[in-house]
Write a protein that holds these residues in place. Structure first.
Motif, short mmCIF file in Angstrom:
data_model
loop_
_atom_site.label_atom_id
_atom_site.label_comp_id
_atom_site.label_asym_id
_atom_site.label_seq_id
_atom_site.Cartn_x
_atom_site.Cartn_y
_atom_site.Cartn_z
N ASN A 76 5.33 40.15 -86.34
CA ASN A 76 6.52 39.90 -85.94
C ASN A 76 7.30 40.85 -86.34
O ASN A 76 7.00 41.96 -86.50
CB ASN A 76 6.97 39.52 -87.72
CG ASN A 76 8.53 38.72 -87.13
OD1 ASN A 76 9.14 38.51 -85.76
ND2 ASN A 76 8.31 37.34 -87.82
N GLY A 97 13.46 29.94 -88.40
CA GLY A 97 12.14 30.66 -87.93
C GLY A 97 10.99 29.67 -88.39
O GLY A 97 10.48 28.73 -88.10
N ALA A 145 12.10 38.26 -90.65
CA ALA A 145 10.58 38.72 -90.49
C ALA A 145 9.94 38.43 -91.73
O ALA A 145 8.27 38.10 -90.64
CB ALA A 145 10.96 40.05 -90.52
N LYS A 148 8.19 34.53 -92.44
CA LYS A 148 6.85 33.61 -91.85
C LYS A 148 5.46 34.16 -92.06
O LYS A 148 4.35 33.86 -91.37
CB LYS A 148 7.05 34.17 -90.40
CG LYS A 148 8.60 33.05 -89.71
CD LYS A 148 8.66 33.39 -88.44
CE LYS A 148 7.38 32.47 -87.76
NZ LYS A 148 8.49 32.67 -86.38
N PRO A 150 3.13 37.32 -91.29
CA PRO A 150 2.57 37.90 -90.31
C PRO A 150 1.93 38.65 -90.96
O PRO A 150 1.66 39.08 -91.93
CB PRO A 150 3.42 38.29 -89.49
CG PRO A 150 5.01 38.66 -90.35
CD PRO A 150 5.24 37.83 -91.73
N LEU A 153 3.90 43.60 -89.45
CA LEU A 153 4.94 43.18 -89.39
C LEU A 153 5.80 44.63 -88.22
O LEU A 153 5.43 45.47 -89.01
CB LEU A 153 5.98 43.83 -90.43
CG LEU A 153 7.01 43.55 -90.10
CD1 LEU A 153 8.18 42.56 -89.33
CD2 LEU A 153 8.58 43.54 -92.10
#
Length: 339
Positions: A76, A97, A145, A148, A150, A153
């Protein structure tokens, strides 16, 4: 976790990345540091999937990342502008998102509530971006951010839009968040202080290349190239027949007169004239003009300075304070351009 190997990329005749190789470990807070135009944002966009390099490979856990489309990468990117939806509340911005992924409403609610609590914005969930301060908007962007989850990042100049005091607070907040959520962070910045305070490791970039990758203290105390010595923190660079000697301002001792008997003089000794004295609270910064040197020698001393502008002084430093680095290798010109 991430391996970048031999990545090169051009925009027309402009070399943005030149044979870049870099490893990023699981759970690491890394930084790409360099001046504007050095290629750091281009490398970030390659990782995010917004640019496809001309050469090289990028792998995640040993698997090719470049063949994965941007929306399917466990990566992300948090933009410098925050890019919040002005017509949506904080919680809707964060949930957006997850809603696009069509997750169950209950899971979305639980994850949004949890991340807002993590960034300290639970009480602001129903507000819109224009009702928040700059620091609060930055937290919303971070929450969006990380909600989600990730693996990686990417943060592009994340604190540049904030004033100095808020930026210092958010540096601490970013480090706390990174440790708490356990996500690997890669931040791009031209701010040396920001990189030094945030990152576990820093890769210094120049003209599309990585000059040195090290922990902040090692990078500061033992630069391996002339560019790193001159770019990371204030430094005095003394040219010599076999390269350059770098001495940090805080390592230089200053005394009135010729400095005879100074135990530090074994490392080096110069004599010059003080041309500027400035007080910065805990330290004073002095500039000393020395014959045959192109620029003044910078000196940092604790507290107010006892010497004044126009005074003759002797400078010295201990041998172990000097770092010898090779002279910079000129960057070859791009085909079709003048050297």
């Amino acid at each position: 976790m991430i391996e970048i190997k031999g990545v090169s990329h051009r925009f027309g005749r402009t070399r943005a990345l030149d044979d870049v190789s870099l490893d990023i470990g699981e759970g690491e807070f890394s930084a790409l540091l360099g001046p504007s135009g050095c290629g750091k944002t281009t490398l970030l966009r390659v990782l995010a999937g917004f640019e496809t390099p001309d050469a090289g490979k990028v792998t995640l856990d040993g698997e090719d990342l470049l063949s994965v489309p941007p929306h399917r990468r466990p990566v992300n990117l948090m933009f410098q502008s925050f890019a919040l939806f002005p017509h949506m509340s904080v919680e809707r911005n964060v949930a957006y998102g997850l809603e696009r992924e069509r997750l169950p409403r209950r899971e979305i609610r639980e994850r949004v509530d949890a991340v807002l609590d993590t960034v300290g914005l639970t009480a602001y969930a129903r507000r819109r971006p224009h009702e928040l301060s700059g620091g609060q908007r930055q937290r919303v962007a971070l929450a969006r951010a990380i909600v989600k989850r990730p693996r990686l990042l990417l943060l592009d100049e994340p604190l540049s839009a904030l004033d100095k005091q808020v930026r210092a607070e958010m540096q601490l907040e970013l480090k706390r968040l990174q440790h708490e959520v356990g996500i690997t962070f890669l931040v791009v910045t031209h701010d040396q202080e920001e990189a030094m305070s945030l990152a576990d490791r820093i890769a210094v970039m120049n003209a599309g290349r990585i000059e040195q990758t090290d922990a902040p203290v090692t990078l500061y105390e033992r630069p391996r190239t002339a560019f790193v010595a001159g770019f990371v923190g204030a430094n005095n660079l003394f040219p010599g027949p076999d390269g350059i000697t770098a001495v940090r301002p805080e390592s230089i001792r200053i005394c009135e007169g010729d400095g005879d008997g100074d135990p530090d003089a074994g490392g080096g000794r110069l004599t010059g004239t003080v041309v500027d004295v400035s007080f910065h609270g805990g330290t004073s910064h002095l500039a000393v003009r020395v014959p045959d040197l192109d620029r003044p020698v910078l000196v940092a001393v604790q507290g107010p300075s006892r010497v004044i502008s126009g005074q003759q002084v002797s400078l010295s430093w201990p041998p172990d304070a000097a770092v010898h680095v090779p002279a910079s290798t000129p960057v070859s010109p791009i085909e079709g351009e003048e050297p």
